[in-house]
Design an enzyme around this catalytic site. Sequence first.
Site, mmCIF file in Angstrom:
data_model
loop_
_atom_site.group_PDB
_atom_site.id
_atom_site.type_symbol
_atom_site.label_atom_id
_atom_site.label_comp_id
_atom_site.label_asym_id
_atom_site.label_seq_id
_atom_site.Cartn_x
_atom_site.Cartn_y
_atom_site.Cartn_z
ATOM 1 N N HIS A 1 30.709 40.904 42.087
ATOM 2 C CA HIS A 1 31.097 41.099 43.498
ATOM 3 C C HIS A 1 32.003 39.967 43.997
ATOM 4 O O HIS A 1 32.100 39.717 45.195
ATOM 5 C CB HIS A 1 29.860 41.228 44.402
ATOM 6 C CG HIS A 1 29.104 42.505 44.175
ATOM 7 N ND1 HIS A 1 29.490 43.711 44.718
ATOM 8 C CD2 HIS A 1 28.004 42.762 43.429
ATOM 9 C CE1 HIS A 1 28.646 44.656 44.329
ATOM 10 N NE2 HIS A 1 27.739 44.103 43.539
ATOM 11 N N THR A 2 32.642 39.273 43.063
ATOM 12 C CA THR A 2 33.562 38.193 43.442
ATOM 13 C C THR A 2 35.012 38.673 43.476
ATOM 14 O O THR A 2 35.850 38.049 44.110
ATOM 15 C CB THR A 2 33.467 37.026 42.433
ATOM 16 O OG1 THR A 2 33.531 37.576 41.118
ATOM 17 C CG2 THR A 2 32.164 36.259 42.583
ATOM 18 N N ASP A 3 35.286 39.800 42.794
ATOM 19 C CA ASP A 3 36.686 40.226 42.651
ATOM 20 C C ASP A 3 37.327 40.516 44.003
ATOM 21 O O ASP A 3 38.430 40.059 44.295
ATOM 22 C CB ASP A 3 36.816 41.426 41.699
ATOM 23 C CG ASP A 3 35.905 42.592 42.035
ATOM 24 O OD1 ASP A 3 35.060 42.447 42.956
ATOM 25 O OD2 ASP A 3 36.025 43.646 41.386
ATOM 26 N N ASP B 1 38.083 45.655 34.837
ATOM 27 C CA ASP B 1 37.734 46.462 33.664
ATOM 28 C C ASP B 1 38.950 46.696 32.775
ATOM 29 O O ASP B 1 38.894 46.525 31.553
ATOM 30 C CB ASP B 1 37.144 47.807 34.101
ATOM 31 C CG ASP B 1 35.841 47.637 34.851
ATOM 32 O OD1 ASP B 1 35.313 46.505 34.869
ATOM 33 O OD2 ASP B 1 35.353 48.627 35.423
#
Length: 380
Positions: free
Chosen positions: A35-37, A172
Amino acid sequence: MEDMKEKVAKAFKERFGQQGTTYASSGRINLIGEHTDYNGGFVFPGAIDKGIWAELAANGLEKCRVYSMDLDDYAEFGLKEEDAPSQGWARYVFGVCREIQKRGGKVEGFDAVFAGNVPLGAGLSSSAALESCFAFALNDMFNNNVISKFDLARIGQSTEHNYCGVNCGIMDQFASVFGRKGHLMRLDCRSMEYEYFPFDPKEYRLVLVDSRVKHELKDSPYNKRRESCERVASRLGMETLRDATMEQLDAIKGDISAEDYFRAKFVIEEKDRVLAVCDALEKGDYETVGKKMYETHRGLSKDYEVSCEELDFLNDIAKECGVTGSRIMGGGFGGCTINLVPDGLHDSFIAEAKARFNEKYGHEPMVYDVVISDGARKCE
């Protein structure tokens, strides 16, 4: 993985009566940095030894003929926007073709057969492996490899956005394209700069324990968490939480909701954990890597609240068994834990996790050992 290559080659010969060129790409894990992206932070993925293999050959026609071995399904489509196939899986291949064309690249009619061994639903990104495999192949076949690796990753990401209805980040596809055996990659999601770090633990194995659970969610919890982060960043006068510190967050604690505070706390601490893991890997210090993984799990469970009972249970079992590191991997609310397991504990940990999970939830989790491997490539 010679057997996968041979399996695909045999099916291609049977279906199209000729020989093509084989390409492959990989699924991915993310060791830490969840959840850092979308907060402008760092992620730390690596390509794995499970992926997609495809054999392709130009067919001189103005259409593509593609067969999915795993689904035993065939699709035929042209290369114009109105030619989009109805099957969901075929839209990934069609989308890659269209996104290459939109960028001025060339795609001609081709025949293809593909198969994969990425476990579906385990959060290993089989769709990115499929996109990266075809993007790499079409770049090699029709474009003399002039499309850059970053553009190949973006082609996969745009395919998800424009043809598959998934508003995903770049991680991804980046991992599937850039993966390198024995290395993880730290990707800066703000600047898109990246760096390879050695990951070749001699006395540990990476093991995924898949709960086979996915909780149906009434609202969109991802969007809600994103909104929390954006509100805090705005209150701090920043574009994202990337440059925020805990001191700055604590200074405005009274002005924001408790929920927003804890969401931002997790993101700020996770950013620092990624950097700590990079330092630890350069020293070969896998104990620190494991400790940070447990910290991430706790943060995802208690502060970001994206875990679930089953994943917390698997994390507790890992801790009780003496596993070096364990955490939920992926967006949350189901899926799998990623575990850094000492060789000597491997079999006993898996047996314990399967037995206790089955006793409590009525089914065994699936277990996958993964090895960090190369990303998109031509199979010579």
